[in-house]
Design a protein around this motif. Sequence first.
Motif, PDB file in Angstrom:
ATOM      1  N   ILE A 228     -64.871 -58.010 -75.185  1.00  0.00           N
ATOM      2  CA  ILE A 228     -64.183 -57.989 -76.480  1.00  0.00           C
ATOM      3  C   ILE A 228     -62.694 -57.749 -76.282  1.00  0.00           C
ATOM      4  CG2 ILE A 228     -63.909 -56.671 -78.619  1.00  0.00           C
ATOM      5  CD1 ILE A 228     -67.002 -56.449 -78.653  1.00  0.00           C
ATOM      6  N   GLN A 229     -62.328 -56.814 -75.420  1.00  0.00           N
ATOM      7  CA  GLN A 229     -60.905 -56.546 -75.174  1.00  0.00           C
ATOM      8  C   GLN A 229     -60.193 -57.797 -74.659  1.00  0.00           C
ATOM      9  OE1 GLN A 229     -59.139 -53.978 -76.104  1.00  0.00           O
ATOM     10  NE2 GLN A 229     -60.932 -52.927 -76.882  1.00  0.00           N
TER      11      GLN A 229
ATOM     12  N   ASP B 119     -62.386 -63.136 -86.095  1.00  0.00           N
ATOM     13  CA  ASP B 119     -63.257 -64.194 -85.590  1.00  0.00           C
ATOM     14  C   ASP B 119     -64.253 -63.685 -84.547  1.00  0.00           C
ATOM     15  OD1 ASP B 119     -62.146 -66.170 -87.197  1.00  0.00           O
ATOM     16  OD2 ASP B 119     -60.586 -66.621 -85.728  1.00  0.00           O
ATOM     17  N   ILE B 120     -64.276 -62.370 -84.333  1.00  0.00           N
ATOM     18  CA  ILE B 120     -65.170 -61.777 -83.334  1.00  0.00           C
ATOM     19  C   ILE B 120     -66.248 -60.965 -84.037  1.00  0.00           C
ATOM     20  CG2 ILE B 120     -65.338 -60.180 -81.380  1.00  0.00           C
ATOM     21  CD1 ILE B 120     -62.390 -60.871 -80.771  1.00  0.00           C
ATOM     22  N   VAL B 121     -67.486 -61.180 -83.616  1.00  0.00           N
ATOM     23  CA  VAL B 121     -68.631 -60.436 -84.137  1.00  0.00           C
ATOM     24  C   VAL B 121     -69.281 -59.701 -82.970  1.00  0.00           C
ATOM     25  CG1 VAL B 121     -70.911 -60.603 -85.213  1.00  0.00           C
ATOM     26  CG2 VAL B 121     -69.027 -62.071 -86.009  1.00  0.00           C
TER      27      VAL B 121
ATOM     28  N   ILE C 218     -62.874 -56.190 -85.999  1.00  0.00           N
ATOM     29  CA  ILE C 218     -63.975 -57.078 -85.641  1.00  0.00           C
ATOM     30  C   ILE C 218     -65.173 -56.735 -86.523  1.00  0.00           C
ATOM     31  CG2 ILE C 218     -63.159 -57.324 -83.257  1.00  0.00           C
ATOM     32  CD1 ILE C 218     -65.534 -55.610 -82.392  1.00  0.00           C
ATOM     33  N   THR C 219     -66.063 -57.688 -86.687  1.00  0.00           N
ATOM     34  CA  THR C 219     -67.270 -57.466 -87.472  1.00  0.00           C
ATOM     35  C   THR C 219     -68.350 -56.902 -86.572  1.00  0.00           C
ATOM     36  OG1 THR C 219     -66.708 -59.324 -88.902  1.00  0.00           O
ATOM     37  CG2 THR C 219     -69.002 -58.608 -88.913  1.00  0.00           C
ATOM     38  N   VAL C 220     -69.032 -55.875 -87.047  1.00  0.00           N
ATOM     39  CA  VAL C 220     -70.129 -55.268 -86.296  1.00  0.00           C
ATOM     40  C   VAL C 220     -71.424 -55.567 -87.049  1.00  0.00           C
ATOM     41  CG1 VAL C 220     -71.135 -53.107 -85.451  1.00  0.00           C
ATOM     42  CG2 VAL C 220     -68.649 -53.443 -85.384  1.00  0.00           C
TER      43      VAL C 220
END
Length: 146
Positions: free
Chosen positions: A17-18, A28-30, A47-49
């Motif tokens: 993720i980093q 745009d990151i889940v 980010i979406t979790v």
Amino acid sequence: MKIAISAATGHFGQLAIQELLKTVAAGDIVAVVRNREKGQRLLPAGITVRQADYTDEVAMTTALAGIDRLLFISSVPGGPISRQQQHANVVKAAQAAGVSYVAYTSFAKADTAQSPLSKDHVATEALLKASGLQVSFLRNAWYLEK
């Protein structure tokens, strides 16, 4: 384009993720995690979790809804539900959710490996090949990042 990272609170997931944040907007990151509170505490803001477990195909399908690309980090063997079953659940969920591309953290030389440790990865690669999804196999020897 939405990109999901499974096992996102693990060491490799957090590093992925980093790195992704250097080129992709946080929105745009889940992050797909087993424990939502832990994910919200450990992972970057923005980010979406989404909560899902490899043992629950339905929850994983829901978590992968709207995802274009998935970094599928292999699970840890030895649980009450076999790693092969867990991985099959993820592959089926990715298909059902309409994920178009999967990168899977496999085993070094999984296509020719004879190690007992490679068995689950060989099976997962076969499932992914048969799935119709576009795939890449990340066959690093060990993931020992700091």
